[in-house]
Design an enzyme around this catalytic site. Structure first.
Site, PDB file in Angstrom:
ATOM      1  N   LYS A  86       1.379  39.033  27.305  1.00  7.11           N
ATOM      2  CA  LYS A  86       2.132  39.689  28.323  1.00  7.11           C
ATOM      3  C   LYS A  86       3.238  38.722  28.736  1.00  7.11           C
ATOM      4  CE  LYS A  86       1.103  43.084  31.324  1.00  7.11           C
ATOM      5  NZ  LYS A  86       0.910  44.460  30.763  1.00  7.11           N
TER       6      LYS A  86
HETATM    7  N1  GLU Z   1       2.778  47.411  29.797  1.00  7.63           N
HETATM    8  C1  GLU Z   1       1.842  48.272  29.298  1.00  7.63           C
HETATM    9  C2  GLU Z   1       0.736  47.778  29.391  1.00  7.63           C
HETATM   10  O1  GLU Z   1       0.180  47.240  30.206  1.00  7.63           O
HETATM   11  C3  GLU Z   1       2.525  48.459  28.009  1.00  7.63           C
HETATM   12  C4  GLU Z   1       2.499  47.478  26.757  1.00  7.63           C
HETATM   13  C5  GLU Z   1       2.842  47.771  25.583  1.00  7.63           C
HETATM   14  O2  GLU Z   1       3.354  48.844  25.263  1.00  7.63           O
HETATM   15  O3  GLU Z   1       3.268  46.942  24.664  1.00  7.63           O
HETATM   16  O4  GLU Z   1      -0.255  48.469  28.612  1.00  7.63           O
END
Ligand code: GLU
Length: 429
Positions: A118
């Protein structure tokens, strides 16, 4: 040149303090049930790599400002790191670390070959111009240039970012390496290799798990009353798809306030209204204003927290009247509130299952990019639905077989798969 100190510009509000202990508690509970070795648990409790960078940019008025940007790579045992990039004033390294860990379990639970990561920058994107946001995004990307890549770590949108930021990231990365690399990000515009269906994907996944959970109770979306906290990318897409499937959406909210209509809101009209009114919902014809606290306490069948962490806590859990809570946001229910809901027999669909539609379509986008073959939206939705329904069924089976709550069952599947891969690969050197 006047430099401001390297601190988040807007102080985190206490409501957004991130539940690090909570993430570890769920991991530890799964490890206990799975009889995992302490060494394996210790490895999985810690991120593999943590990067914090300074992002100095010139604002439109000439002032120089320095932002703190993070990228946490939790685990790449199953494949490249994967996870969103969040722009929000409450972003901290701790929050990003917890969210990176959640991504690891989410990808493993869905059976997609990624590890969790993240990223985030502590800023309120509404306070900066498009040009400023572009400079921030490009500088952040170039600071991370050695840490990301289509087989290393693949960012995607999250709270406060969208396809626009992904295009800037893709361009910055590509200019740095000297050729176009669409696979470095997902959730990008279709013009540069984005997938059809990605924008609605997280909301669609929420709709699918809600539909499946209702079906298990012998009910249908068409006769359900639903309340949604949050009307951003995820909340608005879930609202629209559930509304189109016949549900009554009684209330929705944004940071600026919520609205309620006893007969249900027309979500398509509300999306147009919100776009015309600077993202505000208040004043939508046929609705009355409602506070966040009132919204969470409304009598309904399904409550969908689709905003930020820690929205349902010991302070308000007793007021929740829904029989299903679907975590469209990451970590919206605190550990204690989760226990209270469980004790009352409320079905809590955990984030790592309920909001997995986004990363599933990110994976499908990556696969399409790698194979240079692009699918129509119907195929994307079908493939995604298959993966979500399969994971839902596995979680329900696990929960029943092991007599554990749904969240623990989901964690056991996700954590168990990563742990097995770790054991099979062994420790280097
Ligand atoms: N931000 C989204 C999540 O928390 C998508 C992450 C992604 O597609 O890599 O799942």
């Amino acid at each position: 040149m006047v430099l401001s100190p390297l601190v988040p510009l807007e102080a985190p509000s206490p409501a957004h303090i991130c539940p690090a202990d909570q993430a570890c508690s769920y991991l530890e509970a799964a490890a206990r049930e799975l009889h995992l070795d302490q060494g394996v648990l210790t490895i999985l409790s810690n991120p593999r790599k943590v990067v914090t960078v300074s992002i100095p940019i010139k604002l439109d008025n000439g002032e120089v400002r320095v932002f703190a940007g993070h990228r946490v790579q939790h685990c790449d045992i199953l494949g490249p790191y994967k996870g969103g990039t969040r722009y929000h004033p409450a972003v901290t390294l701790q929050e990003v670390s917890v969210l990176a860990m959640l991504m690891t379990w989410k990808c493993a639970l869905l059976g997609i070959p990624y590890g969790g990561a993240k990223g985030g920058i502590a800023l309120d994107p509404n306070r900066y111009s498009v040009n400023e946001l572009e400079r921030i995004t490009r500088r952040y990307t170039s600071e991370l240039i050695k840490d990301i890549g289509p087989s290393v770590d693949i960012p995607a949108p999250d709270v406060g970012t969208s396809a626009r930021e992904m295009a800037w990231m893709m361009d910055t990365y590509s200019m740095n390496v000297g050729h176009a690399v669409p696979g470095v990000v997902t959730g990008k515009p279709i013009s540069i290799g984005g997938s059809r269906g990605r924008e609605m994907a997280t909301g669609r996944g929420v709709m699918i798990v809600v539909r499946e959970a209702l079906a298990k109770q012998g009910r249908a979306i068409a006769d359900s009353r639903i309340v949604i906290q949050g009307f951003g990318n995820v909340g608005s897409a879930a609202a629209l798809l559930l509304h189109q499937a016949g549900a009554k959406i009684l209330a929705v909210s944004r940071g600026s306030g919520g609205i309620f209509a006893a007969d249900g809101l027309d979500i398509l009209a509300l999306k147009a209204y919100s776009a015309e009114h600077d993202k505000n919902l208040k004043g939508f014809p046929g609705s009355v204003p409602i506070s966040n606290a009132e919204l969470l306490a409304l009598p309904c069948d399904v409550l969908i927290p689709a905003a930020l962490e820690n929205q349902i806590t010991t302070d308000n859990v007793d007021q929740v009247k829904a029989s299903i809570v679907a975590e469209a946001a990451n970590g919206p229910v605190s550990l204690e509130a989760d226990r209270a809901l469980e004790a009352r027999g409320v079905t809590v669909l955990p984030d790592i299952l309920a909001n997995a539609g986004g990363v599933v379509v990110s994976y499908l986008e990556w696969v399409q990019g790698l194979s240079y073959v692009f699918w129509d939206e119907e195929r994307v939705n079908r493939e995604m639905e298959g993966l979500i329904v399969h994971a839902f069924q596995q979680v329900m089976e696990q929960s029943q077989m092991r007599q554990v709550p749904i969240r623990l069952a989901a964690y056991m599947l996700g954590v168990g798969r990563v742990a097995q891969a770790l054991i099979d690969r062994g420790l280097y050197p």
